[in-house]
Design an enzyme around this catalytic site. Structure first.
Site, PDB file in Angstrom:
ATOM      1  N   TYR A  23     -20.790  37.956 -67.799  1.00  0.00           N
ATOM      2  CA  TYR A  23     -20.714  37.254 -66.471  1.00  0.00           C
ATOM      3  C   TYR A  23     -21.627  35.711 -66.526  1.00  0.00           C
ATOM      4  CZ  TYR A  23     -25.205  39.763 -66.607  1.00  0.00           C
ATOM      5  OH  TYR A  23     -26.383  40.302 -66.859  1.00  0.00           O
TER       6      TYR A  23
ATOM      7  N   ARG B 153     -26.906  40.201 -77.690  1.00  0.00           N
ATOM      8  CA  ARG B 153     -26.610  39.388 -76.480  1.00  0.00           C
ATOM      9  C   ARG B 153     -26.523  37.987 -76.869  1.00  0.00           C
ATOM     10  NH1 ARG B 153     -31.177  41.692 -72.061  1.00  0.00           N
ATOM     11  NH2 ARG B 153     -32.661  42.299 -73.758  1.00  0.00           N
TER      12      ARG B 153
END
Ligand code: FAD
Length: 446
Positions: free
Chosen positions: A239, A206
């Site tokens: 996003y 991530r």
């Protein structure tokens, strides 16, 4: 708010998102709550998390303060598209060069419409920080690691013991102590395989990346909108998490084992991710080029292989990841924990208090019945999510994406992806509340 003697005293174990949402909901209803968190401070990682419209509605019903925390934590609509306020989840082909004349081109596969402000995303750490501020003083007790629960039928109270040698009493215990839940092991027994999470053979990487850099790497259009890039043995979702940052997660298949006693994070590198995505499309590789050179590799565990047979026992129940930890491929694990909390808040304390006030049942029996109802209302939907998350990941990561002759077959998965997503997004929480009250009243003989 004045409390009657019938108002239950609830101990919450675990101060993650679900435990704090529960504490906000119960304190708002006048319940005396003590939340015990093992850590010294509240910690969440600086990664993104998203909630669809119906989850935000559940939060609003639990306590408007939760939505306040979400918004003050900087949440944004998942698509920062000024011309279209709707939140879409766009699936696109992430694999290979798809047009010789345009190496940036990626074929759109499916656009799922979550409605206006239909999906809000936020940085987890900022949301948690603001959520803590919504909890009244005196509720939170840090550095309290649960070691034992004693729930004797003939005793008025349940006893919680902690590793520091202290103990407290409560009318009931709600355990929100996450995927490696101690409470789950205490309820099911150390020999039960459902006491332990299982490796899903996927690892995640991530990163949070400034929007201006992302824009140069993948183009303005994709930068401002949520996209899921699918391909063989991996996928990438990104996003906006606020107005100037993108959250991106790459999930890669891993055929190896990951022992449970090993920490679930290990040091990884951008190089590993780029090697796994060697033949992927240019925008995907450009985006991964912006990940830090060294980054954590997250082993994704869940409770799919050995689901928890029952979420409650006596005056103790399991909520959130403690009950139904899921892999993250639907982006809904915490959302389902929020639905759990709404179910419980529907019964506690109004219903449980009312019955014990009318002396129909004892407070303990009212709480036992509430937890039975909770198990009935929540177990099958939440265990479906755990299975469905693994299923959609297999669809996103079909090896067939790499075979031009099988591309059409691979693309035929999206009708199923749509149905599964809508089952999550279009949940009727009002019906759950009605069914909860009805079941609880029947159970209590009213
Ligand atoms: P946790 O957050 O794990 O909290 C448990 C707490 O209990 C911790 O603070 C821990 O310290 C404490 N604790 C543990 N043991 C003890 C003990 N013995 N005594 C006292 N305290 C204890 N969900 C979504 O809804 N939307 C998303 O977009 C989304 N994205 C995700 C992306 C990734 C990559 C991953 C891995 C997950 C994602 N999820 C998402 C799922 C979500 O992160 C989890 O479902 C959620 O964080 C679970 O919250 P929880 O409060 O149940 O557990």
């Amino acid at each position: 708010m004045t409390r009657s003697p019938e108002t239950p005293e609830i101990a919450i174990v675990g101060g993650g998102i679900v435990g704090l949402v529960l504490a906000a909901g119960l304190t708002r209803r006048g319940v005396q709550v003590k939340l015990f968190e093992q850590a010294r401070n509240f910690r969440e990682i600086g990664a993104g998390i998203g909630f669809t419209r119906n989850t935000v509605n559940c939060m609003e019903k639990i306590s408007p303060g939760i939505v306040r925390a979400l918004r003050s934590g900087g949440s944004v609509n998942v698509s920062l598209d000024q011309t279209d306020p709707k939140a879409y989840l766009r699936y696109i082909n992430g694999y290979g060069i798809q047009r010789e004349d345009d190496p940036m081109y990626q074929k759109p596969l499916l656009r799922l419409d979550a409605g206006v402000k239909g999906w809000e995303t936020v940085r987890r750490d900022q949301f948690l920080d603001d959520l803590v501020k919504e909890i009244p003083e005196g509720v939170i007790h840090l550095q309290k690691r649960l070691s034992m629960i004693v729930d004797e039928e003939d005793q008025d109270k349940v006893v919680l013991q902690f590793t520091d040698g202290t103990s407290v009493e409560a009318d009931a215990v709600i355990a929100t102590d996450g995927i490696k839940s101690t409470a789950r092991k205490l309820l099911l027994g150390a020999d039960n395989p459902a006491s332990y999470p299982q490796y899903s053979h996927k690892v995640a990487y991530r990163a949070l990346i400034p929007m201006d850099k992302v824009s140069a790497a993948i183009g303005e259009y994709k930068t401002h909108k949520q996209h899921m890039h699918v391909g063989p043995n991996a996928h990438l979702i990104h996003y906006p998490v606020n107005t100037n940052t993108i959250g991106a997660t790459v999930v890669i298949s891993d055929p190896n084992n990951w022992p449970l006693d090993k920490p679930t994070t290990a040091r990884g590198s951008r190089k590993d991710v780029l090697e796994a995505l060697a033949n992927w499309s240019l925008p995907v590789r450009n985006l991964v080029d912006l990940f830090p050179e060294e980054l954590d590799q997250w082993a994704l565990f869940d409770l799919a292989e050995y689901p928890v047979p029952k979420y409650n026992k006596g005056r103790v129940c399991l909520v959130g990841d403690a009950a139904h930890a899921s892999s993250p491929h639907h982006g809904a694990g915490a959302s389902f924990g929020v639905e759990d909390v709404l179910c419980l808040c529907t019964m506690i304390p109004e219903q449980t208090g009312q019955f014990s006030r009318e002396q129909k049942v004892s407070k303990g029996d009212a709480l036992r019945a509430a937890f039975e109802t909770y198990d009935k209302m929540r177990r099958s939907r939440t265990q479906w999510l755990v299975n469905s998350s693994r299923r959609v990941c297999d669809l996103f990561q079909q090896p067939d994406w790499a075979n031009p002759a099988k591309r059409v077959k691979a693309e035929s998965c999206f009708e199923e992806v749509k149905d599964r997503s809508f089952k999550i997004w279009h949940f009727d929480s009002g019906k759950m509340e009605e069914d909860t009250i009805r079941d609880y009243k029947e159970r209590i003989g009213m």
